[in-house]
Design a protein around this motif. Structure first.
Motif, PDB file in Angstrom:
ATOM      1  N   UNK A 112      11.191  -1.078 -12.298  1.00  0.00           N
ATOM      2  CA  UNK A 112      12.192  -0.167 -12.867  1.00  0.00           C
ATOM      3  C   UNK A 112      12.182   1.218 -12.217  1.00  0.00           C
ATOM      4  N   UNK A 113      10.977   1.735 -11.898  1.00  0.00           N
ATOM      5  CA  UNK A 113      10.907   3.101 -11.331  1.00  0.00           C
ATOM      6  C   UNK A 113      11.594   3.168  -9.982  1.00  0.00           C
ATOM      7  N   UNK A 114      11.808   1.991  -9.365  1.00  0.00           N
ATOM      8  CA  UNK A 114      12.422   1.963  -8.037  1.00  0.00           C
ATOM      9  C   UNK A 114      13.949   2.066  -8.111  1.00  0.00           C
ATOM     10  N   UNK A 167      17.744   4.753 -23.972  1.00  0.00           N
ATOM     11  CA  UNK A 167      17.407   3.332 -23.918  1.00  0.00           C
ATOM     12  C   UNK A 167      17.104   2.903 -22.489  1.00  0.00           C
ATOM     13  N   UNK A 168      17.938   3.353 -21.563  1.00  0.00           N
ATOM     14  CA  UNK A 168      17.744   3.011 -20.154  1.00  0.00           C
ATOM     15  C   UNK A 168      16.443   3.603 -19.632  1.00  0.00           C
ATOM     16  N   UNK A 169      16.197   4.868 -19.952  1.00  0.00           N
ATOM     17  CA  UNK A 169      15.000   5.536 -19.431  1.00  0.00           C
ATOM     18  C   UNK A 169      13.731   4.949 -20.021  1.00  0.00           C
ATOM     19  N   UNK A 170      13.840   4.422 -21.223  1.00  0.00           N
ATOM     20  CA  UNK A 170      12.670   3.801 -21.856  1.00  0.00           C
ATOM     21  C   UNK A 170      12.210   2.573 -21.076  1.00  0.00           C
ATOM     22  N   UNK A 171      13.125   1.951 -20.325  1.00  0.00           N
ATOM     23  CA  UNK A 171      12.744   0.787 -19.522  1.00  0.00           C
ATOM     24  C   UNK A 171      12.072   1.204 -18.218  1.00  0.00           C
ATOM     25  N   UNK A 172      12.090   2.522 -17.900  1.00  0.00           N
ATOM     26  CA  UNK A 172      11.433   3.008 -16.689  1.00  0.00           C
ATOM     27  C   UNK A 172      12.404   3.356 -15.576  1.00  0.00           C
ATOM     28  N   UNK A 173      13.668   2.960 -15.759  1.00  0.00           N
ATOM     29  CA  UNK A 173      14.709   3.287 -14.775  1.00  0.00           C
ATOM     30  C   UNK A 173      14.983   4.786 -14.827  1.00  0.00           C
ATOM     31  N   UNK A 174      15.273   5.396 -13.670  1.00  0.00           N
ATOM     32  CA  UNK A 174      15.554   6.831 -13.663  1.00  0.00           C
ATOM     33  C   UNK A 174      17.064   7.095 -13.689  1.00  0.00           C
ATOM     34  N   UNK A 175      17.436   8.125 -14.418  1.00  0.00           N
ATOM     35  CA  UNK A 175      18.851   8.468 -14.536  1.00  0.00           C
ATOM     36  C   UNK A 175      19.110   9.826 -13.885  1.00  0.00           C
ATOM     37  N   UNK A 176      20.087   9.846 -12.981  1.00  0.00           N
ATOM     38  CA  UNK A 176      20.478  11.084 -12.317  1.00  0.00           C
ATOM     39  C   UNK A 176      21.920  11.437 -12.660  1.00  0.00           C
ATOM     40  N   UNK A 232      21.247  -4.358 -20.486  1.00  0.00           N
ATOM     41  CA  UNK A 232      20.992  -5.786 -20.233  1.00  0.00           C
ATOM     42  C   UNK A 232      21.275  -6.146 -18.782  1.00  0.00           C
ATOM     43  N   UNK A 233      22.383  -5.613 -18.253  1.00  0.00           N
ATOM     44  CA  UNK A 233      22.745  -5.862 -16.862  1.00  0.00           C
ATOM     45  C   UNK A 233      21.646  -5.344 -15.931  1.00  0.00           C
ATOM     46  N   UNK A 234      21.152  -4.160 -16.234  1.00  0.00           N
ATOM     47  CA  UNK A 234      20.085  -3.554 -15.431  1.00  0.00           C
ATOM     48  C   UNK A 234      18.809  -4.394 -15.521  1.00  0.00           C
ATOM     49  N   UNK A 235      18.453  -4.772 -16.729  1.00  0.00           N
ATOM     50  CA  UNK A 235      17.222  -5.549 -16.929  1.00  0.00           C
ATOM     51  C   UNK A 235      17.280  -6.867 -16.166  1.00  0.00           C
ATOM     52  N   UNK A 236      18.434  -7.527 -16.192  1.00  0.00           N
ATOM     53  CA  UNK A 236      18.503  -8.824 -15.518  1.00  0.00           C
ATOM     54  C   UNK A 236      18.509  -8.663 -13.997  1.00  0.00           C
ATOM     55  N   UNK A 237      19.109  -7.577 -13.484  1.00  0.00           N
ATOM     56  CA  UNK A 237      19.060  -7.320 -12.034  1.00  0.00           C
ATOM     57  C   UNK A 237      17.619  -7.085 -11.583  1.00  0.00           C
ATOM     58  N   UNK A 238      16.866  -6.336 -12.381  1.00  0.00           N
ATOM     59  CA  UNK A 238      15.471  -6.060 -12.040  1.00  0.00           C
ATOM     60  C   UNK A 238      14.651  -7.347 -12.081  1.00  0.00           C
ATOM     61  N   UNK A 239      14.890  -8.123 -13.134  1.00  0.00           N
ATOM     62  CA  UNK A 239      14.091  -9.329 -13.320  1.00  0.00           C
ATOM     63  C   UNK A 239      14.326 -10.347 -12.214  1.00  0.00           C
ATOM     64  N   UNK A 296       0.783  -1.236   0.000  1.00  0.00           N
ATOM     65  CA  UNK A 296       0.000   0.000   0.000  1.00  0.00           C
ATOM     66  C   UNK A 296       0.813   1.283   0.000  1.00  0.00           C
ATOM     67  N   UNK A 297       2.145   1.162   0.046  1.00  0.00           N
ATOM     68  CA  UNK A 297       2.980   2.365   0.058  1.00  0.00           C
ATOM     69  C   UNK A 297       3.880   2.402  -1.176  1.00  0.00           C
ATOM     70  N   UNK A 298       4.192   3.609  -1.608  1.00  0.00           N
ATOM     71  CA  UNK A 298       5.131   3.759  -2.711  1.00  0.00           C
ATOM     72  C   UNK A 298       6.510   3.276  -2.227  1.00  0.00           C
ATOM     73  N   UNK A 299       7.117   2.310  -2.907  1.00  0.00           N
ATOM     74  CA  UNK A 299       8.363   1.752  -2.387  1.00  0.00           C
ATOM     75  C   UNK A 299       9.520   2.745  -2.474  1.00  0.00           C
ATOM     76  N   UNK A 300      10.408   2.765  -1.469  1.00  0.00           N
ATOM     77  CA  UNK A 300      11.592   3.618  -1.540  1.00  0.00           C
ATOM     78  C   UNK A 300      12.467   3.212  -2.728  1.00  0.00           C
ATOM     79  N   UNK A 301      13.087   4.197  -3.361  1.00  0.00           N
ATOM     80  CA  UNK A 301      13.978   3.875  -4.485  1.00  0.00           C
ATOM     81  C   UNK A 301      15.376   3.549  -3.985  1.00  0.00           C
ATOM     82  N   UNK A 302      16.139   2.866  -4.832  1.00  0.00           N
ATOM     83  CA  UNK A 302      17.560   2.671  -4.537  1.00  0.00           C
ATOM     84  C   UNK A 302      18.340   3.304  -5.671  1.00  0.00           C
ATOM     85  N   UNK A 303      19.381   4.060  -5.304  1.00  0.00           N
ATOM     86  CA  UNK A 303      20.162   4.794  -6.275  1.00  0.00           C
ATOM     87  C   UNK A 303      21.564   4.193  -6.331  1.00  0.00           C
ATOM     88  N   UNK A 304      21.978   3.792  -7.527  1.00  0.00           N
ATOM     89  CA  UNK A 304      23.239   3.057  -7.690  1.00  0.00           C
ATOM     90  C   UNK A 304      24.210   3.862  -8.544  1.00  0.00           C
TER      91      UNK A 304
END
Ligand code: C2E
Ligand code: MG
Ligand code: MG
Ligand code: MG
Length: 280
Positions: A144-146, A169-178, A131-138, A109-117
């Motif tokens: 991805x938004x997390x 390409x990365x942002x299209x998967x939903x991952x955020x870039x800072x 690919x590395x990011x996608x497999x870590x998420x999977x 019920x809560x928006x999950x905290x993000x992790x920044x790497x």
């Protein structure tokens, strides 16, 4: 006389340089397999929304518990890993571990905290990062938004077109870039229009002087205004006092982290802190 001194100096520096190279080679040898031996771990530093002080997520920071030297700071070993190529394997471990830990922060019920790497320039250049990011998420079930990826300005400089394509390409998967350590490079604010990012982290050298140095306050305010006009989130690093927190919040900075707010801590403590902040 000068000649003798010069010669002495030369020999002195050359010996010092030899030792530095030797130390580096040794560190590299010891870093090889350090993850598998359990010497490397991730600490987490909470990142807060400045408007209401709510913890939104955390940055993963790598620690090396060296059997002989004690704790070796990332400022030393990340560079060794980067130059030797070990960063590619290390970076994959870090991504998976960070996602594994972040998966335990989710609460119903809560928006999950993000992790920044943190992602080093070399990881960006090898090209298989998506690919590395996608497999870590999977493998961890983290959304991805997390996941946020922190890239330094200098990593995306140079080949801007290629970097932009990869970031898109990365942002299209939903991952955020800072963009990390923002303001220290020479790219400046105009860069923000050309490189597609979701957020910038104002370098702590600006935050440190924000109460004392009108130039740093002006620059920080300009970064915030410019970023907001482009729809980019602004995070301040290195908040060490209540005064810094107050002025950044007043200037509209979105989020922040720093010793005054919370030090980096082991994963289990971070999990407890998120749980307590959500009222159990
Ligand atoms: P960074 O990404 O800019 O991380 C922030 C650094 O500032 C961290 O240092 C953190 O402990 C420190 N810090 C946070 N708040 C304060 C504060 O209020 N005052 C001061 N003086 N410092 C504060 P740390 O953990 O030593 O990391 C240094 C750098 O090493 C990081 O800078 C990042 O560039 C790199 N790094 C750390 N972990 C990783 C990793 O897993 N992968 C990669 N590629 N780089 C990493
Ligand atoms: Mg960072
Ligand atoms: Mg930084
Ligand atoms: Mg200054």
């Amino acid at each position: 006389q000068a000649k003798v001194a010069g010669k002495g100096c030369y020999r002195f520096y050359s010996k010092a340089m030899d030792q530095a190279v030797e130390r580096r080679v040794q560190l590299e040898e010891e870093l090889r397999g350090a993850w598998e031996r359990g010497e490397l771990s991730l600490h987490y530093q909470p990142i807060y929304r400045l408007a209401d002080g709510r913890p939104m997520g955390a940055e993963a920071l790598c620690r090396w518990e060296h059997p002989r030297l004690g704790v070796v700071p990332p400022s030393v070993f990340i560079e060794v890993a980067e130059q030797s190529g070990l960063i590619e394997a290390l970076g994959r471990h870090v991504l998976v571990q960070a996602c594994q830990d972040a998966a335990t922060w989710q609460q119903p019920g809560l928006e999950p905290p993000f992790v920044s790497v943190n992602i080093s320039p070399r990881q960006l250049r090898t090209g298989d990062l998506p690919d590395v990011v996608a497999s870590a998420l999977q493998s961890t079930g983290v959304m991805p938004q997390q996941l946020h990826l922190e890239l330094t300005e200098t990593a995306v400089l140079g080949d801007e077109a290629q970097a932009s394509a990869l970031l898109s390409r990365l942002r299209a998967t939903g991952v955020k870039v800072w963009l990390d350590d923002f303001g220290t490079g020479f790219s400046g604010l105009s860069h923000l229009r050309r490189v597609p990012v979701d957020g910038v982290k104002i370098d702590r050298s600006f935050v440190a002087d924000v109460l004392r140095d009108p130039d740093d306050l002006a620059l920080t305010s300009a970064i915030i205004a410019m970023a907001h006009s482009l729809g980019i989130t602004v995070v301040a690093e290195g908040i060490e006092s209540e005064g810094q927190y107050a002025v950044l919040r007043e200037r509209g900075c979105d989020q922040g982290q720093g010793f005054w707010l919370g030090r980096p801590m082991p994963a289990n403590e971070m999990r407890r802190a998120f749980r307590e902040a959500s009222g159990e």
